[in-house]
Design a protein around this motif. Structure first.
Motif, PDB file in Angstrom:
ATOM      1  N   ASN A 272       0.816  -1.216   0.000  1.00 24.80           N
ATOM      2  CA  ASN A 272       0.000   0.000   0.000  1.00 24.80           C
ATOM      3  C   ASN A 272       0.851   1.268   0.000  1.00 24.80           C
ATOM      4  O   ASN A 272       0.323   2.364  -0.150  1.00 24.80           O
ATOM      5  N   GLY A 273       2.156   1.105   0.162  1.00 28.86           N
ATOM      6  CA  GLY A 273       3.056   2.254   0.038  1.00 28.86           C
ATOM      7  C   GLY A 273       3.619   2.710   1.364  1.00 28.86           C
ATOM      8  O   GLY A 273       2.885   3.222   2.202  1.00 28.86           O
ATOM      9  N   PRO A 274       4.927   2.509   1.592  1.00 32.82           N
ATOM     10  CA  PRO A 274       5.550   2.994   2.827  1.00 32.82           C
ATOM     11  C   PRO A 274       5.703   4.507   2.821  1.00 32.82           C
ATOM     12  O   PRO A 274       5.674   5.154   1.766  1.00 32.82           O
ATOM     13  N   ASP A 275       5.853   5.071   4.011  1.00 33.54           N
ATOM     14  CA  ASP A 275       6.064   6.519   4.131  1.00 33.54           C
ATOM     15  C   ASP A 275       7.440   6.900   3.603  1.00 33.54           C
ATOM     16  O   ASP A 275       8.413   6.160   3.770  1.00 33.54           O
ATOM     17  N   VAL A 276       7.508   8.060   2.978  1.00 39.24           N
ATOM     18  CA  VAL A 276       8.791   8.631   2.571  1.00 39.24           C
ATOM     19  C   VAL A 276       8.858  10.054   3.117  1.00 39.24           C
ATOM     20  O   VAL A 276       7.840  10.743   3.214  1.00 39.24           O
ATOM     21  N   PRO A 277      10.049  10.514   3.502  1.00 39.51           N
ATOM     22  CA  PRO A 277      10.169  11.859   4.084  1.00 39.51           C
ATOM     23  C   PRO A 277       9.852  12.954   3.075  1.00 39.51           C
ATOM     24  O   PRO A 277      10.236  12.863   1.906  1.00 39.51           O
ATOM     25  N   VAL A 278       9.139  13.973   3.524  1.00 40.01           N
ATOM     26  CA  VAL A 278       8.834  15.149   2.699  1.00 40.01           C
ATOM     27  C   VAL A 278       9.138  16.389   3.527  1.00 40.01           C
ATOM     28  O   VAL A 278       9.176  16.337   4.760  1.00 40.01           O
ATOM     29  N   PRO A 279       9.354  17.525   2.868  1.00 36.44           N
ATOM     30  CA  PRO A 279       9.664  18.743   3.624  1.00 36.44           C
ATOM     31  C   PRO A 279       8.505  19.152   4.536  1.00 36.44           C
ATOM     32  O   PRO A 279       7.328  19.075   4.146  1.00 36.44           O
ATOM     33  N   LEU A 280       8.837  19.594   5.717  1.00 35.30           N
ATOM     34  CA  LEU A 280       7.835  20.129   6.645  1.00 35.30           C
ATOM     35  C   LEU A 280       7.592  21.583   6.253  1.00 35.30           C
ATOM     36  O   LEU A 280       8.079  22.519   6.880  1.00 35.30           O
ATOM     37  N   ASP A 281       6.811  21.774   5.182  1.00 34.02           N
ATOM     38  CA  ASP A 281       6.678  23.099   4.585  1.00 34.02           C
ATOM     39  C   ASP A 281       5.245  23.620   4.697  1.00 34.02           C
ATOM     40  O   ASP A 281       4.387  23.013   5.337  1.00 34.02           O
ATOM     41  N   ASP A 282       5.000  24.735   4.039  1.00 29.01           N
ATOM     42  CA  ASP A 282       3.680  25.365   4.123  1.00 29.01           C
ATOM     43  C   ASP A 282       2.587  24.477   3.538  1.00 29.01           C
ATOM     44  O   ASP A 282       1.435  24.531   3.984  1.00 29.01           O
TER      45      ASP A 282
END
Length: 325
Positions: A272-282
């Motif tokens: 189902n898709g593991p989490d990947v890091p994304v910017p903590l942005d607006d």
């Protein structure tokens, strides 16, 4: 487990402002024990699978919780330094003026965020839930997902009955026919489909934002040594997420071994898709604010929540090499 309750008790959501302390050197870091709050199949399993627990410059003390809300209660009460949760628990924590902040974000697939019904159920669409009983962990990511699904179907919280249960209790109630539906997340979704003859009535596609977060206690962030350890941990955790995304079958095997999950359940959840890091942005903050406003509009929360006031972006630069859009 700590039992200091985080409840939605008001609309005041202004945490105490704090500066960023200087980082300590390696010698001081070696004396730190970072207290990491975790969930089934969570950070400990992930870091183990990625081989990233062997060279820690500090010690880790793990504690395991049934879902995000009690995990954040422990962090707010000072019983843990950091832990990972889904998109909804930080909103409830913010509504309660919890002593914590979101410090890193990830995004994953949302097919595993599902509303389940028994395979033989006559319910075929979300609108059919009118007058029915839905099991869900209060304040969890599943709570947010089912609220949004109900809203899209033209229903409100007044049209259904919620039975607020932690996943283990909800699983038992679901199998015994005590619930018409169960809103939950992976690996429980995959487990229920594979072992309890559950069927997906609706999932998070087009509904849920798929975000998860690492949240840290305000006191821990103010402490130079713990701040330094947290900076190292969030970067290490992001590397582990990227490893899992690129090694899904290997991650599923280790996840099954570390948690006792049936290997088929683990593989289905990983698919189902593991989490990947994304910017903590607006963009992340705006999406979370939209979800918070939905809870407020449904009168699940008693007042408005300013999600941005509970976001600490001090580690954005450290994570820049690990995140992706």
């Amino acid at each position: 487990m700590l039992t200091v309750a985080i409840t939605a008790c008001g609309a005041g959501t202004t945490p105490v402002d704090q500066g960023v302390p200087d980082e300590v050197d390696a010698g001081e870091l070696a004396g730190v024990t970072l207290r990491v709050a975790d969930q089934k199949g969570g950070s400990q399993a992930l870091l183990t699978a990625a081989g990233l627990l062997d060279d820690l410059p500090y010690e880790i003390e793990w504690s395991t919780f049934t879902s995000g809300p009690p995990l954040l209660e422990a962090i707010s009460a000072g019983g843990a330094d950091i832990g990972r949760v889904g998109n909804t628990p930080p909103i409830f924590a913010a509504a309660a003026n919890a002593k914590l902040a979101v410090v890193a974000s990830s995004r994953g697939g949302v097919r595993g965020d599902a509303v389940l019904v028994p395979d033989g159920s006559p319910l075929r669409k979300v609108a059919d839930l009118r007058g029915r009983t839905i099991g869900v962990a209060k304040g969890s990511s599943a709570h947010g997902q089912v609220l949004l699904n109900l809203t899209r179907a033209g229903l409100s919280v007044d049209d259904v009955t919620f039975s607020f249960l932690q996943p283990a209790d909800a699983y038992g109630a679901f199998r015994q026919g005590e619930l018409d539906a169960w809103a939950v997340w992976d690996p429980y979704t995959a487990q229920a489909i594979g072992q309890a003859r559950a069927r997906v009535l609706a999932d998070g596609e087009g509904i849920a934002n798929g975000y998860s977060f690492l949240a840290a206690g305000r006191e821990s962030l103010a402490d130079p040594a713990r701040h330094t350890a947290i900076a190292e941990f969030v970067t290490r955790h992001a590397r582990a997420e990227r490893w899992a995304d690129g090694h899904r079958q290997e991650w599923a095997r280790v996840w099954a071994r570390e948690t006792g999950l049936d290997p088929a359940v683990a593989r289905a959840a990983v698919d189902n898709g593991p989490d990947v890091p994304v910017p903590l942005d607006d963009e992340v903050v705006a999406s979370q604010q939209e979800l918070a406003d939905a809870f407020t509009g449904a009168k699940v929360l008693p007042g408005e929540v300013d999600f941005a006031a509970f976001v600490d972006r001090r580690y954005v630069a450290a994570l820049a090499g690990e995140v992706a859009r």
